[in-house]
Design an enzyme around this catalytic site. Sequence first.
Site, mmCIF file in Angstrom:
data_model
loop_
_atom_site.group_PDB
_atom_site.id
_atom_site.type_symbol
_atom_site.label_atom_id
_atom_site.label_comp_id
_atom_site.label_asym_id
_atom_site.label_seq_id
_atom_site.Cartn_x
_atom_site.Cartn_y
_atom_site.Cartn_z
ATOM 1 N N ASP A 181 0.814 -1.220 0.000
ATOM 2 C CA ASP A 181 0.000 0.000 0.000
ATOM 3 C C ASP A 181 0.845 1.267 0.000
ATOM 4 O O ASP A 181 2.069 1.219 0.173
ATOM 5 C CB ASP A 181 -0.956 -0.009 1.206
ATOM 6 C CG ASP A 181 -0.282 -0.459 2.500
ATOM 7 O OD1 ASP A 181 0.961 -0.370 2.581
ATOM 8 O OD2 ASP A 181 -0.976 -0.896 3.419
ATOM 9 N N ASN A 193 -7.381 -3.038 14.398
ATOM 10 C CA ASN A 193 -8.764 -3.384 14.032
ATOM 11 C C ASN A 193 -8.784 -4.560 13.050
ATOM 12 O O ASN A 193 -9.760 -4.778 12.354
ATOM 13 C CB ASN A 193 -9.492 -2.169 13.437
ATOM 14 C CG ASN A 193 -8.878 -1.685 12.135
ATOM 15 O OD1 ASN A 193 -7.873 -2.227 11.660
ATOM 16 N ND2 ASN A 193 -9.467 -0.662 11.534
HETATM 17 C C1 GLP Z 1 -0.660 0.214 8.716
HETATM 18 C C2 GLP Z 1 -0.284 -0.553 7.435
HETATM 19 C C3 GLP Z 1 -0.362 -2.039 7.643
HETATM 20 C C4 GLP Z 1 0.315 -2.385 8.937
HETATM 21 C C5 GLP Z 1 -0.472 -1.848 10.095
HETATM 22 C C6 GLP Z 1 0.173 -2.114 11.450
HETATM 23 O O1 GLP Z 1 -1.874 0.858 8.673
HETATM 24 N N1 GLP Z 1 -1.030 -0.208 6.273
HETATM 25 O O2 GLP Z 1 0.240 -2.688 6.528
HETATM 26 O O3 GLP Z 1 0.389 -3.783 9.066
HETATM 27 O O4 GLP Z 1 -0.707 -0.469 9.945
HETATM 28 O O5 GLP Z 1 1.165 -1.187 11.736
HETATM 29 P P1 GLP Z 1 2.257 -1.383 12.828
HETATM 30 O O6 GLP Z 1 3.138 -2.498 12.344
HETATM 31 O O7 GLP Z 1 3.005 -0.092 12.882
HETATM 32 O O8 GLP Z 1 1.566 -1.735 14.088
#
Ligand code: GLP
Length: 234
Positions: A62, A128
């Site tokens: 993304d 979530n």
């Molecule tokens: C973001 C990304 C995800 C990621 C998630 C968790 O929104 N788009 O790909 O897995 O958040 O983030 P983190 O690893 O910082 O907890």
Amino acid sequence: MKVIIKSSEHDCAQEAFSLFQNAYQNGAKHFGLATGTTPLGLYELIRNSNMDFSDCISINLDEYVGLSRDNAHSYHHYMKEQLFAVKPFKHSFLPNGLATDEQGEIDAYEQLLSTYPIDFQILGLGSNAHIGFNEPGTPFTQTTHKVKLADATIRANSRFFENEQEVPQYAFSMGLASIMKAKEIVLLAFGRNKAQAVADLVQGPVTVDVPASILQTHPNVTIIIDEQAASLLH
Ligand code: GLP
């Protein structure tokens, strides 16, 4: 679905690294990559490895809409810092956050996934239970798309920005159907604030309210979590 519980984030990263390396040694050439805090330890291990990706392709999940690739908050920038500057791939793809023809960008990204089917996909997990930026309610048939980020996601990701107002409201994301085409998937999650999402993903019903629950239906998924993230599993 295989679930591996380790006592520390470092041990989880090591475990994910072993699976990544196995896939690489067994001929994986197309890697699906994720951003966020969760894969940082894994990327460090890859940076320090002797793996060479000059004949490999990477495709990220993304990118925020509206951020240029040079913007310090963009996922382009994150990937350059965490991996590509040290371990360049033959081609590395992320959605173009500044695309003016948004539908063209979306179609081209989905086409990439047909040209370079993903052998090994790394995933983090939103609190979530989102994967990529597929928020609760996203149909399981969804391919690459433009997403309006959930308030919870904007709040969670605001820690990387000056304040919540600066977090982009939209992102381009591979869809759940796009992710499910990967041959092998490894999802990492750490900490107490991921425990409910992990429990729902592993032992709850497969429902669009829990986007990651679709992984229960994939033939080759490994979930690697620390003890805190595992704390609501029975
Ligand atoms: C973001 C990304 C995800 C990621 C998630 C968790 O929104 N788009 O790909 O897995 O958040 O983030 P983190 O690893 O910082 O907890």
